[in-house]
Design an enzyme around this catalytic site. Structure first.
Site, short mmCIF file in Angstrom:
data_model
loop_
_atom_site.label_atom_id
_atom_site.label_comp_id
_atom_site.label_asym_id
_atom_site.label_seq_id
_atom_site.Cartn_x
_atom_site.Cartn_y
_atom_site.Cartn_z
N GLY A 1 2.32 4.34 4.36
CA GLY A 1 2.72 3.24 3.48
C GLY A 1 3.06 1.96 4.21
O GLY A 1 3.77 1.97 5.21
N SER A 2 2.56 0.82 3.74
CA SER A 2 2.71 -0.43 4.45
C SER A 2 2.34 -1.58 3.52
O SER A 2 2.16 -1.40 2.32
CB SER A 2 1.84 -0.43 5.70
OG SER A 2 0.56 0.08 5.39
N ARG A 3 2.19 -2.80 4.09
CA ARG A 3 1.80 -3.95 3.27
C ARG A 3 1.02 -4.94 4.12
O ARG A 3 1.05 -4.89 5.36
CB ARG A 3 3.02 -4.62 2.65
CG ARG A 3 3.90 -5.35 3.65
CD ARG A 3 5.21 -5.79 3.01
NE ARG A 3 5.12 -7.07 2.31
CZ ARG A 3 6.05 -7.51 1.46
NH1 ARG A 3 7.10 -6.75 1.16
NH2 ARG A 3 5.93 -8.67 0.88
N MET B 1 0.84 -1.19 0.00
CA MET B 1 0.00 0.00 0.00
C MET B 1 0.88 1.24 0.00
O MET B 1 1.75 1.38 0.87
CB MET B 1 -0.89 0.01 1.25
CG MET B 1 -1.90 -1.10 1.31
SD MET B 1 -2.79 -1.10 2.89
CE MET B 1 -1.59 -1.89 3.95
#
EC number: 4.1.1.65
Length: 215
Positions: free
Chosen positions: A181-183, A93
């Site tokens: 921002g990440s996943r 993301m």
């Protein structure tokens, strides 16, 4: 349609949005047009914390995307939480994606693990093992085990998870949030069939990531 208690704007964003709008309004009152950058920041905060409802695809054994973003990994991997081989699918993301996290399947929460860590770029594979993360083990009615892991990114410093062992989740149900921002990594049983490829753009809940084994 998945149930969202706070549609359109995520509940996690209201304090940030209120502060951004208050600052922009205050600068407008005292400085007029010089407030434009502050209104742009307020608009960014608004878009970041948007949380639209999504239609839930219907079908047996479907694994839904837990997040909006881009597919950065699809393939065999070791699920270190359940100590087994698995099929891993990772969604990255960026700051312009919706950051609410949704359950990929219907099932019961068997366990939740939180692991502190670093904050390297979530686009990198090592983020799955090095970064701050929160894993949720979900068991479907058919006995299939799915692990959904929220992974913090380069900017993110706060993973929010709202479920605990013994809770039940419906596919597409909102269960957490990651700021900036990440996943999200999803570990599936061997024999699961991916329906996405690296580089695909996916939407939380509405995109089918894979199908679980039928036998």
């Amino acid at each position: 349609m998945a149930h969202y208690p706070h549609p359109i704007i995520a509940k996690e964003g209201w304090p940030f949005l209120a502060i951004a709008v208050a600052v922009a309004a205050g600068v407008t009152w005292f400085g007029g047009w010089v407030s434009l950058p502050f209104w742009i920041i307020a608009l960014f905060v608004l878009q970041f914390f948007r949380d639209p409802p999504r239609e839930v695809p219907q079908g047996e054994g479907l694994v839904l995307s837990p997040a909006d973003g881009r597919i950065v990994q699809v393939g065999p991997a070791q699920d270190t939480y359940l100590k087994r081989d698995s099929v891993k699918i990772s969604v990255f993301m960026n700051v312009f994606n919706v950051h609410s996290n949704r359950s990929p399947v219907d099932g019961s929460v068997e366990d939740v693990w939180y692991s502190p860590g670093t904050f390297v770029n979530a686009d990198l594979d090592k983020a799955s093992t090095d970064n701050e993360r929160n894993a949720v083990h979900i068991r479907t009615a058919s006995g299939r085990d799915v692990t959904s892991v929220q992974v913090a990114g380069l900017i993110a410093r706060r993973i929010l998870c709202y479920v605990k062992r013994g809770d039940r989740l419906a596919a597409g149900q909102r269960y957490g949030f990651i700021r900036f921002g990440s996943r999200v990594d999803v570990y599936l049983p061997p024999g699961s069939v991916p329906k996405v490829a690296i580089g695909d753009i996916v939407k939380a809940t509405s995109t089918v990531l894979a199908e679980l084994p039928r036998d």
